[in-house]
Design a protein around this motif. Structure first.
Motif, short mmCIF file in Angstrom:
data_model
loop_
_atom_site.label_atom_id
_atom_site.label_comp_id
_atom_site.label_asym_id
_atom_site.label_seq_id
_atom_site.Cartn_x
_atom_site.Cartn_y
_atom_site.Cartn_z
N GLY A 32 84.29 25.60 44.57
CA GLY A 32 84.67 24.77 45.72
C GLY A 32 85.41 23.52 45.29
N THR A 33 84.93 22.92 44.21
CA THR A 33 85.59 21.70 43.72
C THR A 33 86.98 22.02 43.19
N TRP A 35 88.86 24.45 44.18
CA TRP A 35 89.70 24.70 45.36
C TRP A 35 90.15 23.38 45.98
N ASP A 36 89.19 22.47 46.16
CA ASP A 36 89.53 21.19 46.79
C ASP A 36 90.56 20.43 45.96
N SER A 37 90.44 20.54 44.64
CA SER A 37 91.43 19.88 43.78
C SER A 37 92.80 20.52 43.97
N THR A 41 92.57 17.74 48.23
CA THR A 41 91.67 17.05 49.16
C THR A 41 90.56 16.28 48.45
N LEU A 42 90.58 16.26 47.13
CA LEU A 42 89.59 15.45 46.41
C LEU A 42 90.08 14.01 46.35
N ASP A 47 89.64 13.94 41.36
CA ASP A 47 90.72 14.88 41.08
C ASP A 47 91.19 14.73 39.63
N TYR B 75 89.59 27.89 55.46
CA TYR B 75 88.29 28.42 55.09
C TYR B 75 88.45 29.86 54.58
N LYS B 78 89.95 29.94 51.21
CA LYS B 78 88.99 29.49 50.20
C LYS B 78 87.99 30.59 49.86
#
Lengths: 226, 187
Positions: A32-33, A35-37, A41-42, A47, B75, B78
């Protein structure tokens, strides 16, 4: 500037990521982290920590690259095609009026200088990033008439690292065979997929260039001999 | 294997799929393309299978919600990413130890070339060692460049002007190439 040394860049990129599909180690960021990076969105500090981790972890780098490709597919190939060095962004703090005045003066000076300096010199062709337009796919002449039992399709290679998708049909457009991700610019069609009554095949190649571009060939016709 | 749209317009239990066919096709196209560009070369010919497996996993997951939730496209992407990572890792492990999996008969073109794999892994290790020697700002810029980011994107991510990002990438890549050369590695 960063576009100059492109030799082997694709190779470096592949070595940096695609060889790293191992299980993540302890201390790796979770999916998840990552992906967010990749999605941006981090927060900046988190990031940067992730990016510094990617520099030393092939498993996470591979996962991050896949996420990036899914979020912004083909970002590189959709980048505007401009001459190298021509994509500089204007600083936002400059006032439009001042900028316009400066541009007029600079353009005048620049034009005068250019005329004085370059008078009589041959025009220099601009260098473009786009490689797809320069790549064409043609069938090898020997591939246009082939023995049925040794139906080796060959075509002009793209730049190093290009992968090819191949589709082979009969003359009635019945699909006989297709392959994706070929690394070499040739393919031996298995004899068993060619019906005995078939006297010619049609085939087409799509090249996926290392820079992300895609080039499709015309449809070629190969006559089969017994 | 059946096409996704045909296979998933109805669930095995008779309830309708949580996604429209068009959404499935769009999502699958994205997964397929991303997998093709990111997976090890010897798995490239399995792109379609991987993408279908990912979609099956994703739709099973969505069906468990029994239509009680809606999902944003981000979502879904992801979730597809997580499934794709698992699937590629699973297939990579299988390829590297084919003797342990009798169900899989590898065709010649799908076998990883051990020599090329070793060279690739070795180069990957050397790149990471050399990156450790770069100053942090260049290391981050070069890492993003190696991950496929464009200069404007790197500038946005690092909150700096494009010229600065371009400079970091250029100088960082030069440092990296010099380091690799000093270690006797020719990319």
């Amino acid at each position: 500037m960063s576009d100059r040394p492109t030799d082997g860049l694709h190779h470096l990129r592949d070595a940096f990521t695609t060889g790293g599909w191992d299980a993540p180690a302890d201390g790796c960021p979770d999916q998840g982290t990552l992906w967010d990076s990749a999605a941006g969105t981090l927060d900046p500090e988190a990031d940067e920590a992730v990016l510094l981790h990617l520099a030393r972890c092939g498993a996470c780098a591979a996962s991050w690259r896949l996420a990036h490709e899914m979020i912004s597919p083909g970002a590189a190939e959709h980048a505007p095609v401009v001459p190298i060095g021509a994509h500089r962004r204007r600083p936002a703090w400059r006032r439009p009026a001042l900028l316009a005045a400066a541009a007029v003066v600079a353009a005048g000076l620049g034009l005068t200088t250019a005329l004085l300096v370059h008078r009589g010199q041959p025009a220099v062709e601009p260098v473009y990033r786009e490689q797809a337009a320069a790549t064409t796919l043609q069938a090898h002449p020997e591939a246009l008439c082939l023995p049925r039992t040794n139906c080796l399709l060959r075509w002009t290679p793209g730049p190093e690292g290009t992968r090819y998708d191949l589709t082979v049909t009969g003359e009635d457009l019945t699909l006989l065979h297709s392959r994706k991700g070929l690394e070499d610019p040739q393919f031996l069609v298995p004899p068993e997929v060619i019906p005995p009554a078939t006297t010619a095949i049609l085939w087409r190649v799509t090249a996926h260039l290392p820079g992300g571009g895609m080039v499709a060939s015309p449809t070629f016709r190969s006559t089969l001999t017994d | 294997m059946a096409t996704m749209s045909g296979a998933w317009s109805e669930s095995p239990h008779g309830s309708s799929s949580p996604l429209e066919d068009s959404e499935i096709e769009l999502l699958m196209g994205r997964v397929r393309r991303a997998v093709l560009r990111s997976c090890p070369p010897y798995l490239a010919s399995q792109t379609e299978d991987i993408a279908q497996e990912v979609m099956i996993q994703l739709l099973r997951k969505l069906e468990r919600t029994e239509g009680k939730a809606t999902f944003s496209s981000m979502y879904l992407l992801k979730a597809a990413h997580g499934a794709a990572v698992d699937e590629i890792r699973r297939r990579s492990r299988r390829k590297e130890s084919p003797a342990m999996d009798n169900e899989v008969e590898l065709r010649h073109h799908e076998r990883p070339n051990p020599e090329r794999q070793a060279i690739g892994r070795s180069l990957g290790r050397e790149i990471r060692r050399c990156l450790e020697g770069l100053i942090a700002s260049r290391r981050v810029a070069v890492t993003l460049h190696l991950l496929g980011c464009t200069v404007p994107e790197i500038a946005r991510r690092l909150h700096c002007p494009e010229k600065s990002a371009d400079n970091r990438v250029y100088r960082g890549m030069k440092n990296l190439r010099d380091c690799l050369e000093a270690r006797g590695v020719t990319p």
